[in-house]
Motif scaffolding. Structure first.
Motif, mmCIF file in Angstrom:
data_model
loop_
_atom_site.group_PDB
_atom_site.id
_atom_site.type_symbol
_atom_site.label_atom_id
_atom_site.label_comp_id
_atom_site.label_asym_id
_atom_site.label_seq_id
_atom_site.Cartn_x
_atom_site.Cartn_y
_atom_site.Cartn_z
ATOM 1 N N PHE A 36 0.939 -1.122 0.195
ATOM 2 C CA PHE A 36 -0.043 0.052 -0.181
ATOM 3 C C PHE A 36 0.844 1.253 -0.050
ATOM 4 O O PHE A 36 1.557 1.683 0.954
ATOM 5 N N GLY A 37 0.755 2.074 -1.180
ATOM 6 C CA GLY A 37 1.545 3.219 -1.134
ATOM 7 C C GLY A 37 1.038 4.196 -2.109
ATOM 8 O O GLY A 37 -0.505 4.147 -2.149
ATOM 9 N N ASP A 38 1.804 5.227 -2.373
ATOM 10 C CA ASP A 38 1.215 6.202 -3.152
ATOM 11 C C ASP A 38 0.588 6.171 -4.549
ATOM 12 O O ASP A 38 -0.177 6.783 -5.112
ATOM 13 N N GLY B 34 -4.545 -5.833 -12.931
ATOM 14 C CA GLY B 34 -4.036 -7.297 -13.179
ATOM 15 C C GLY B 34 -2.549 -7.411 -13.054
ATOM 16 O O GLY B 34 -1.530 -6.537 -12.744
ATOM 17 N N VAL B 35 -2.015 -8.396 -13.812
ATOM 18 C CA VAL B 35 -0.340 -8.812 -13.550
ATOM 19 C C VAL B 35 0.290 -7.681 -14.583
ATOM 20 O O VAL B 35 0.072 -7.559 -15.779
ATOM 21 N N GLU C 241 4.404 -9.515 -10.074
ATOM 22 C CA GLU C 241 3.883 -8.432 -9.516
ATOM 23 C C GLU C 241 2.660 -7.778 -10.375
ATOM 24 O O GLU C 241 2.723 -7.932 -11.545
ATOM 25 N N GLY C 242 1.825 -7.352 -9.658
ATOM 26 C CA GLY C 242 0.772 -6.497 -10.428
ATOM 27 C C GLY C 242 -0.070 -5.348 -9.556
ATOM 28 O O GLY C 242 0.176 -5.198 -8.478
ATOM 29 N N THR D 151 -0.636 -2.750 -4.576
ATOM 30 C CA THR D 151 0.145 -3.528 -5.362
ATOM 31 C C THR D 151 0.018 -4.997 -4.613
ATOM 32 O O THR D 151 -0.117 -5.224 -3.667
ATOM 33 N N TRP D 152 0.394 -6.097 -5.377
ATOM 34 C CA TRP D 152 0.640 -7.122 -4.889
ATOM 35 C C TRP D 152 1.656 -8.120 -5.762
ATOM 36 O O TRP D 152 2.069 -7.645 -6.813
ATOM 37 N N LEU D 153 2.228 -9.096 -5.057
ATOM 38 C CA LEU D 153 3.352 -9.744 -5.689
ATOM 39 C C LEU D 153 3.627 -11.101 -5.415
ATOM 40 O O LEU D 153 3.052 -11.357 -4.075
#
Length: 399
Positions: free
Chosen positions: A204-206, A239-240, A233-234, A210-212
């Motif tokens: 969680f950022g500016d 999505g990806v 990551e995506g 995202t996820w990975l």
């Protein structure tokens, strides 16, 4: 009575004469006149003078002697021609002492009363021959040194003429070969398979959420393994963005390091898939740093490299703080991948996980990333940020 006196008179006179003779052995002897004593010649060596003692006493002092029996004391050496003697005679006079050895060293035991000591007490090594003694360990004889042992015959030729394993004669060569393979496999060549989910997290950022994933595993023994790795990551909205899969042959070269070689395949939504040759090194560095370093050569001729380092700092048996560092570099610019030459990016993170079990440990943390050089220019050109900090939540597991 008168006749008895006359008869004993000669006997009385003989007894008187015998007593007088016993008192003076020279009584009745005619002795020549004793010459006056002469002064001895002076000794050329001046010697200390000793004080004269008292005059010699007359052994006949106080005795009443008949006048006819009193004679002057006679010198037993009277009439002898005696050479003049010095006052003190040197006992070594006339001896040749030039060939005599010098005096020995003074005796260290001089003045000690050693009359009651035995020879062993005076010198415990007296009479021992120590010329052949060595300072090494004692030469203790063994049964092999016993000359009374019967001689051993050499091995008969038939002892070495049979099969290598005697059990082959009983159970058969095929059955025993299969048993030995099972023994080696179960006790020294164990095949294992593992899957490690190193990171499965959300950030969680500016730039949004995202996820990975970062997963790897292997199958094989302690020396040779088939190793695979996958990262991707995506964005939760799009999505990806990119993913990769590596298939590697891993060979243990030291107890803590494996050399890995194989291929890597990249997948992108725009269809710009790329294949790379991989050569890497993975293992445990000093101070328990887990290192994964690799170089990638793409089919387009692009050479890139990546180094990952992790360290587990245990706070308790279950609570673990893990610093992590990842560095990417490229030998040339790759505009289509938004990668510039040189040091392209750095990621540094700190994760705190709690191991409910060794195989299941959720974590929270923070990660900072920074792009450099032309890579930062590519990111900023499409509206992104070269410097970013994210809060992460994830899971580490293995099975």
């Amino acid at each position: 009575m008168n006749r008895l006196a006359v008869a004993l008179a000669p006997l009385i006179l003989a007894v008187s004469a015998f007593n007088a003779h016993a008192q003076d052995p020279h009584a009745g002897h005619v002795m020549p006149a004793t010459p006056a004593p002469t002064r001895p010649a002076p000794d050329p060596v001046v010697r200390p003078q000793t004080p004269a003692g008292p005059a010699a006493q007359d052994p006949h002092a106080g005795h009443v002697m008949p006048p006819a029996q009193i004679q002057p004391a006679a010198d037993p050496h009277a009439g002898h021609q005696m050479p003049a003697q010095p006052a003190t005679v040197d006992p070594h006079a006339g001896h040749d002492m030039s060939t005599m050895a010098p005096p020995a060293q003074p005796d260290p035991h001089a003045g000690h009363d050693m009359s009651t000591m035995t020879p062993a007490q005076v010198d415990p090594h007296a009479g021992h021959d120590m010329s052949t003694m060595s300072m090494g360990p004692p030469d203790v004889p063994t049964s092999a040194d016993n000359r009374g042992r019967p001689p051993e015959d050499s091995l008969p030729a038939a002892a070495l003429g049979g099969p290598t394993h005697a059990a082959d004669l009983v159970f058969g060569v095929g059955a025993m070969a299969a048993s030995r393979r099972t023994l080696v496999r179960e006790n020294g060549d164990v095949r294992t398979t593992a899957i490690i989910i190193d990171r499965l997290e959300a950030g969680f950022g500016d730039d949004g959420e995202t996820w990975l994933w970062d997963v790897q595993g292997w199958s094989g023994g302690d020396i040779n393994r088939l190793w695979w790795k996958s990262e991707g990551e995506g964005d939760f909205d799009d999505g990806v963005e990119e993913a990769e899969l590596q298939a590697l042959y891993s060979r243990a070269v030291t107890p803590f390091w494996d050399v890995q070689a194989g291929v890597r395949q990249d997948f992108r939504p725009d269809g710009e898939d790329t294949t790379h040759l991989v050569l890497g090194l993975q293992g445990l560095a000093p101070y328990w740093w887990e290192i994964d370093a690799a170089a990638f050569l793409s089919t387009e001729g692009d050479l890139t490299a990546r180094v990952e380092a992790e360290y587990d700092q245990r706070i308790t048996q279950r609570l673990i703080l893990q610093p992590r560092l990842e560095i990417d570099a490229s030998a040339s610019d790759i505009p289509e991948l938004e990668i510039g030459s040189g040091l392209s990016s750095v990621e540094a993170g700190l994760r705190l996980r709690y191991e409910f079990r060794k195989e299941f440990a959720p974590y929270v943390g923070v990660e900072w990333s920074r792009a450099f050089g032309d890579t930062a220019d590519y990111i900023e050109a499409r509206g992104g940020e070269a410097d970013e900090t994210r809060f992460v939540v994830g899971l580490k597991a293995w099975f």
